[in-house]
Design an enzyme around this catalytic site. Structure first.
Site, PDB file in Angstrom:
ATOM      1  N   ASP A 127       1.102  -1.496  -0.041  1.00 25.78           N
ATOM      2  CA  ASP A 127       0.370   0.331  -0.378  1.00 25.78           C
ATOM      3  C   ASP A 127       0.841   0.976   0.258  1.00 25.78           C
ATOM      4  OD1 ASP A 127      -2.587   1.018   1.075  1.00 25.78           O
ATOM      5  OD2 ASP A 127      -1.385   1.839   1.540  1.00 25.78           O
ATOM      6  N   ASP A 136      -4.368   2.681  -4.621  1.00 29.99           N
ATOM      7  CA  ASP A 136      -3.031   2.849  -4.393  1.00 29.99           C
ATOM      8  C   ASP A 136      -2.601   1.661  -3.955  1.00 29.99           C
ATOM      9  OD1 ASP A 136      -4.685   2.534  -2.415  1.00 29.99           O
ATOM     10  OD2 ASP A 136      -3.130   4.166  -1.293  1.00 29.99           O
ATOM     11  N   GLU A 137      -3.328   0.523  -4.161  1.00 33.71           N
ATOM     12  CA  GLU A 137      -2.255  -1.082  -3.694  1.00 33.71           C
ATOM     13  C   GLU A 137      -2.579  -1.810  -4.264  1.00 33.71           C
ATOM     14  OE1 GLU A 137      -5.517  -2.162  -0.311  1.00 33.71           O
ATOM     15  OE2 GLU A 137      -6.430  -0.694  -1.331  1.00 33.71           O
TER      16      GLU A 137
HETATM   17 MG    MG Z   1      -2.902   3.912   0.272  1.00 27.79          MG
END
Ligand code: MG
Length: 423
Positions: free
Chosen positions: A9, A98-99
């Site tokens: 992440d 975002d991961e």
């Molecule tokens: Mg994040």
């Protein structure tokens, strides 16, 4: 024993990118968003700010807060690069904004020590993109993600199968995926506050309360999560854009930059095994007026020459004012999987010949153009491999040559004002 799942992440993603782009923002409370916070830096979180909080309230709590509207295209470049690095760690990567979840099954010989391999992955991402990430390792995607969440930001944690039970048992219920505020409130009334408490409820009663989700909760509170990791299909588009260090009217610089951006987008296209059926070109003048045009291609392609030819024509068509340009960009869209061979465009290029000799000549011409395309594709794949190994700048081709001496270069490519394109 089941193989490892790695969850990664990016810490405070949008805000971190803004801090990288503008070093004056480093160490300061920064929020990205309009209306509500989409992402905020850890400096801002110290004031209790969080994603989803209305900006008006955030400014009251933290008057020094710097608020930025956000640059989606640039964030995408950064996340793409991060995911690209993840894919070099293992091929099975499922990505989100975002991961990413990485399935490490089958990489045991490549990474005999998963923990130090994960540490190297984190380090490489920091070196190449400047971004800080948090990594969790677990025997299932749920455990991997929860392990990461427990050590944010910039953390690394591995949860062995034998540790799972103790780790999960005492966590507050809201940490369990699938427990939202509504489910949390219902369970709170039953005095169920931790994941361990949830195990007191039988499967039928959980299903009775929550339906199918209840069945998943019954399994998850026991650490069972059998959801597979599947690389997600085709992205919708691949875009590259940059602003100029100074406004420019110089055709060489503009074309050279457009060529470079096309090249970078096309390299990503090839890497993902895709071809583009649509191309969009955007320019912005010094007074912020923006012009753009999108056109479908006659046949999908992943070749630099064909993409650039069209992009250059589109740029000339929309570039009608004499004012200097601040920005140029290209987006490849309607992406389709590459099939490995090119459609015969035997009769589309030229009118069908009237005599047999003309038809034969047409067939020969088409065959030559197919052969030329194959050759270009082979050459590009070889260049991609060289660049992957020795850095992007090890090969400079086509119109990008015009940028030599004009725009500084480092091993990652031309140093543009959009830093993710040079990294
Ligand atoms: Mg994040």
């Amino acid at each position: 024993m089941s193989p490892w799942v790695l969850h990664i992440d990016i810490d405070a993603f949008f805000a971190s990118v803004e801090q990288l782009r503008n070093p004056r923002l480093a160490g300061r409370p920064v929020a990205v968003g309009t209306g509500v916070i989409a992402s905020c830096s850890y400096e801002a979180r110290r004031f209790g700010l969080h994603a989803g909080m209305p900006l008006r309230k955030a400014r009251e709590v933290c008057p020094r807060l710097l608020v930025l509207p956000g640059h989606a295209a640039i964030y995408r470049c950064f996340s793409e690069r991060v995911f690209q690095i993840c894919r070099s760690h293992t091929p099975a990567v499922e990505t989100y904004l975002d991961e990413a979840f990485c399935d490490l099954a089958g990489t045991e010989r490549l990474h005999p020590d998963v923990l130090s391999a994960a540490a190297r992955l984190k380090e490489r991402i920091r070196e190449e993109t400047g971004l800080s990430t948090t990594v969790g390792l677990g025997r299932s995607r749920m455990v991997a993600k929860m392990a990461a969440r427990s050590v944010k930001p910039d953390g690394l944690r591995r949860l062995e199968a034998v540790e799972e039970d103790g780790f999960l048992r005492d966590l507050p219920l809201r940490e369990l995926p699938g427990v939202g505020p509504r489910a949390g409130a219902i369970l709170g009334k039953l005095n169920i506050r931790t994941i361990g408490d949830l195990r007191l409820l039988s499967r039928p009663s959980l299903v009775g309360i929550f339906g199918r989700v209840g069945d998943a909760l019954y399994q998850r509170c026991r650490g069972i999560d059998t959801r597979a990791i599947c690389a997600r299909e085709v992205p919708r588009s691949i875009g590259r854009e940059t602003s100029f260090a100074e406004e420019t009217t110089d055709a060489e610089t503009i074309e050279g930059t457009l060529y470079y951006l096309t090249e970078r987008a096309a390299a990503t296209l090839r890497q993902l095994g895709l071809r583009a059926s649509q191309i969009e070109v955007k320019i912005r003048y010094r007074d912020h007026e923006t012009a753009s045009v999108a056109r479908k291609l006659a046949a999908p392609t992943q070749l630099d020459s064909e993409l650039f030819e069209r992009a250059a024509a589109l740029r000339r068509a929309i570039h009608t004012r004499r004012a200097g340009l601040r920005l140029v960009g290209i987006t490849l869209g309607r992406l389709v999987p590459e099939t490995g061979y090119h459609q015969l465009d035997l009769f589309s290029d030229a009118p069908i010949g009237s005599s047999i000799a003309d038809v034969v000549a047409d067939v020969h011409r088409a065959a030559r153009s197919i052969e030329a395309r194959r050759r270009e594709r082979r050459l590009l794949l070889r260049i991609d491999a060289i660049r992957e190994r020795y850095g992007y700048s090890s090969v400079v081709c086509g119109r990008s040559l015009r940028l030599l001496g004009q725009i500084p270069q480092d091993e990652h490519g031309f140093v543009l004002r959009t830093p993710c394109l040079t990294r």
